[in-house]
Design a protein around this motif. Structure first.
Motif, PDB file in Angstrom:
ATOM      1  N   TYR A 163       0.823  -1.213   0.000  1.00 43.06           N
ATOM      2  CA  TYR A 163       0.000   0.000   0.000  1.00 43.06           C
ATOM      3  C   TYR A 163       0.858   1.265   0.000  1.00 43.06           C
ATOM      4  CZ  TYR A 163      -3.901  -3.135   0.872  1.00 43.06           C
ATOM      5  OH  TYR A 163      -4.841  -4.122   0.751  1.00 43.06           O
ATOM      6  N   ARG A 164       2.017   1.191   0.634  1.00 42.77           N
ATOM      7  CA  ARG A 164       2.874   2.369   0.710  1.00 42.77           C
ATOM      8  C   ARG A 164       3.397   2.771  -0.673  1.00 42.77           C
ATOM      9  NH1 ARG A 164       7.616   1.599   4.409  1.00 42.77           N
ATOM     10  NH2 ARG A 164       5.961   0.806   5.706  1.00 42.77           N
ATOM     11  N   SER A 165       3.891   1.784  -1.439  1.00 44.03           N
ATOM     12  CA  SER A 165       4.428   2.102  -2.765  1.00 44.03           C
ATOM     13  C   SER A 165       3.364   1.982  -3.868  1.00 44.03           C
ATOM     14  CB  SER A 165       5.604   1.182  -3.095  1.00 44.03           C
ATOM     15  OG  SER A 165       5.158  -0.158  -3.204  1.00 44.03           O
ATOM     16  N   ARG A 166       2.170   1.583  -3.461  1.00 43.84           N
ATOM     17  CA  ARG A 166       1.041   1.428  -4.388  1.00 43.84           C
ATOM     18  C   ARG A 166       1.393   0.488  -5.543  1.00 43.84           C
ATOM     19  NH1 ARG A 166      -3.040   5.437  -3.775  1.00 43.84           N
ATOM     20  NH2 ARG A 166      -3.531   5.213  -5.983  1.00 43.84           N
ATOM     21  N   THR A 167       1.914  -0.692  -5.170  1.00 42.06           N
ATOM     22  CA  THR A 167       2.287  -1.702  -6.149  1.00 42.06           C
ATOM     23  C   THR A 167       1.724  -3.065  -5.755  1.00 42.06           C
ATOM     24  OG1 THR A 167       4.368  -2.192  -5.023  1.00 42.06           O
ATOM     25  CG2 THR A 167       4.445  -0.536  -6.796  1.00 42.06           C
ATOM     26  N   VAL A 168       1.700  -3.962  -6.728  1.00 41.75           N
ATOM     27  CA  VAL A 168       1.291  -5.345  -6.490  1.00 41.75           C
ATOM     28  C   VAL A 168       2.419  -6.240  -6.974  1.00 41.75           C
ATOM     29  CG1 VAL A 168      -0.377  -7.160  -7.066  1.00 41.75           C
ATOM     30  CG2 VAL A 168      -1.153  -4.803  -6.851  1.00 41.75           C
ATOM     31  N   GLN A 169       2.810  -7.195  -6.159  1.00 43.70           N
ATOM     32  CA  GLN A 169       3.829  -8.169  -6.533  1.00 43.70           C
ATOM     33  C   GLN A 169       3.115  -9.362  -7.162  1.00 43.70           C
ATOM     34  OE1 GLN A 169       7.427  -8.280  -6.057  1.00 43.70           O
ATOM     35  NE2 GLN A 169       7.120  -9.995  -7.432  1.00 43.70           N
ATOM     36  N   LEU A 170       3.459  -9.661  -8.406  1.00 44.71           N
ATOM     37  CA  LEU A 170       2.884 -10.810  -9.105  1.00 44.71           C
ATOM     38  C   LEU A 170       3.924 -11.914  -9.160  1.00 44.71           C
ATOM     39  CD1 LEU A 170       1.167  -8.979 -12.089  1.00 44.71           C
ATOM     40  CD2 LEU A 170       0.167  -9.634  -9.900  1.00 44.71           C
ATOM     41  N   TYR A 171       3.477 -13.135  -8.886  1.00 45.75           N
ATOM     42  CA  TYR A 171       4.382 -14.281  -8.886  1.00 45.75           C
ATOM     43  C   TYR A 171       4.024 -15.229 -10.018  1.00 45.75           C
ATOM     44  CZ  TYR A 171       5.466 -12.563  -4.240  1.00 45.75           C
ATOM     45  OH  TYR A 171       5.849 -11.774  -3.188  1.00 45.75           O
ATOM     46  N   ASP A 172       5.050 -15.818 -10.593  1.00 45.00           N
ATOM     47  CA  ASP A 172       4.849 -16.864 -11.590  1.00 45.00           C
ATOM     48  C   ASP A 172       3.854 -16.426 -12.667  1.00 45.00           C
ATOM     49  OD1 ASP A 172       5.361 -19.351 -12.682  1.00 45.00           O
ATOM     50  OD2 ASP A 172       3.714 -20.306 -11.602  1.00 45.00           O
ATOM     51  N   THR A 173       4.180 -15.337 -13.350  1.00 50.09           N
ATOM     52  CA  THR A 173       3.303 -14.792 -14.390  1.00 50.09           C
ATOM     53  C   THR A 173       3.345 -15.664 -15.641  1.00 50.09           C
ATOM     54  OG1 THR A 173       5.051 -13.351 -15.217  1.00 50.09           O
ATOM     55  CG2 THR A 173       3.571 -12.429 -13.537  1.00 50.09           C
ATOM     56  N   LYS A 174       2.637 -15.263 -16.659  1.00 51.52           N
ATOM     57  CA  LYS A 174       2.522 -16.057 -17.889  1.00 51.52           C
ATOM     58  C   LYS A 174       3.877 -16.468 -18.456  1.00 51.52           C
ATOM     59  CE  LYS A 174       0.537 -15.862 -22.516  1.00 51.52           C
ATOM     60  NZ  LYS A 174      -0.210 -15.044 -23.460  1.00 51.52           N
ATOM     61  N   ASN A 175       4.846 -15.576 -18.402  1.00 54.04           N
ATOM     62  CA  ASN A 175       6.173 -15.906 -18.931  1.00 54.04           C
ATOM     63  C   ASN A 175       7.067 -16.579 -17.891  1.00 54.04           C
ATOM     64  OD1 ASN A 175       6.998 -13.856 -17.300  1.00 54.04           O
ATOM     65  ND2 ASN A 175       7.740 -12.526 -18.926  1.00 54.04           N
ATOM     66  N   GLY A 176       6.503 -16.884 -16.708  1.00 55.49           N
ATOM     67  CA  GLY A 176       7.242 -17.608 -15.693  1.00 55.49           C
ATOM     68  C   GLY A 176       8.055 -16.754 -14.746  1.00 55.49           C
ATOM     69  N   GLU A 177       7.977 -15.445 -14.906  1.00 59.12           N
ATOM     70  CA  GLU A 177       8.770 -14.557 -14.065  1.00 59.12           C
ATOM     71  C   GLU A 177       7.877 -13.780 -13.109  1.00 59.12           C
ATOM     72  OE1 GLU A 177      11.173 -12.054 -16.535  1.00 59.12           O
ATOM     73  OE2 GLU A 177      12.050 -13.754 -17.594  1.00 59.12           O
ATOM     74  N   ASP A 178       8.456 -13.358 -11.994  1.00 58.30           N
ATOM     75  CA  ASP A 178       7.756 -12.485 -11.053  1.00 58.30           C
ATOM     76  C   ASP A 178       7.906 -11.054 -11.548  1.00 58.30           C
ATOM     77  OD1 ASP A 178       7.523 -14.822  -9.643  1.00 58.30           O
ATOM     78  OD2 ASP A 178       8.962 -14.290  -8.102  1.00 58.30           O
ATOM     79  N   ARG A 179       6.935 -10.213 -11.215  1.00 56.43           N
ATOM     80  CA  ARG A 179       7.056  -8.789 -11.567  1.00 56.43           C
ATOM     81  C   ARG A 179       6.235  -7.937 -10.625  1.00 56.43           C
ATOM     82  NH1 ARG A 179       3.007  -6.703 -15.647  1.00 56.43           N
ATOM     83  NH2 ARG A 179       1.476  -8.348 -15.874  1.00 56.43           N
ATOM     84  N   VAL A 180       6.612  -6.675 -10.553  1.00 51.12           N
ATOM     85  CA  VAL A 180       5.899  -5.702  -9.718  1.00 51.12           C
ATOM     86  C   VAL A 180       5.117  -4.781 -10.639  1.00 51.12           C
ATOM     87  CG1 VAL A 180       6.157  -3.814  -8.067  1.00 51.12           C
ATOM     88  CG2 VAL A 180       7.658  -5.810  -7.920  1.00 51.12           C
ATOM     89  N   VAL A 181       3.848  -4.582 -10.311  1.00 53.88           N
ATOM     90  CA  VAL A 181       2.973  -3.745 -11.126  1.00 53.88           C
ATOM     91  C   VAL A 181       2.573  -2.519 -10.312  1.00 53.88           C
ATOM     92  CG1 VAL A 181       0.761  -3.610 -12.331  1.00 53.88           C
ATOM     93  CG2 VAL A 181       2.062  -5.723 -12.364  1.00 53.88           C
ATOM     94  N   PRO A 182       2.816  -1.306 -10.851  1.00 55.20           N
ATOM     95  CA  PRO A 182       2.429  -0.094 -10.114  1.00 55.20           C
ATOM     96  C   PRO A 182       0.901   0.126 -10.163  1.00 55.20           C
ATOM     97  CG  PRO A 182       3.536   0.454 -12.182  1.00 55.20           C
ATOM     98  CD  PRO A 182       3.523  -1.026 -12.053  1.00 55.20           C
TER      99      PRO A 182
END
Length: 176
Positions: A157-176
């Motif tokens: 909530y502080r950085s207003r981001t969501v951490q996504l795990y194991d996405t379609k391409n197999g990598e984790d990513r952070v979405v603002p």
């Protein structure tokens, strides 16, 4: 792997080995196993050396009358992968190599987006939870599968981001 140069094997045998050794580990397997099963019903009984470009061309023509061009192209790609796997990994010798046929031409893709007024109507007709999901999808570009897997602990909530795990391409990513 045992090299099979004398014994003739069917496409189903090669496809089963391909799925077990390679494809079952892919994310797409869950969604594609029905397609693979169908392909097995259609050409699985055939011996690999009997699958020719003419045979694949006939398959393409028949299927084009039943399903969309993109589906036919995917099926042909799986058949090609199965044949290539049999040659490279199982040691099957095909006298003329792996047969190939041209893909079907795909229809022109979408050329418009939902208008703002259409979007507002969709949102107004949706339940409140769905309204939030629609807004989140629009503003982040997240995929449906990514949206439904979000857990409370994934949200910063502080950085207003969501951490996504194991996405379609197999990598984790952070979405603002």
């Amino acid at each position: 792997h045992q090299v099979q140069t004398q014994k003739r094997i069917t496409f189903q045998q090669a496809l089963d080995k391909y799925v077990a050794d390679y494809f079952r580990k892919k994310k797409a397997y869950r969604h594609e196993k029905g397609r693979l099963k169908f392909i097995g019903k259609m050409v699985g009984h055939m011996y690999l050396d009997a699958i020719t470009a003419l045979c694949l061309s006939d398959y393409r023509s028949k299927r084009a009358k039943e399903v969309a061009a993109a589906s036919v192209n995917k099926e042909l790609a799986y058949i090609h992968r199965g044949l290539t796997y049999a040659v490279l990994e199982l040691g099957v010798l095909l006298q003329y190599g792996v047969p190939r046929v041209s893909k079907l031409r795909l229809p022109k893709g979408r050329d418009r987006r939902v208008t703002e007024s259409e979007l507002q109507k969709i949102i107004q007709q949706s339940e409140s939870t769905m309204q939030v999901i629609i807004q989140l999808a629009l503003e982040t570009g997240m995929r449906r599968g990514e949206l439904v897997k979000i857990k409370r602990k994934d949200i910063n909530y502080r950085s207003r981001t969501v951490q996504l795990y194991d996405t379609k391409n197999g990598e984790d990513r952070v979405v603002p």
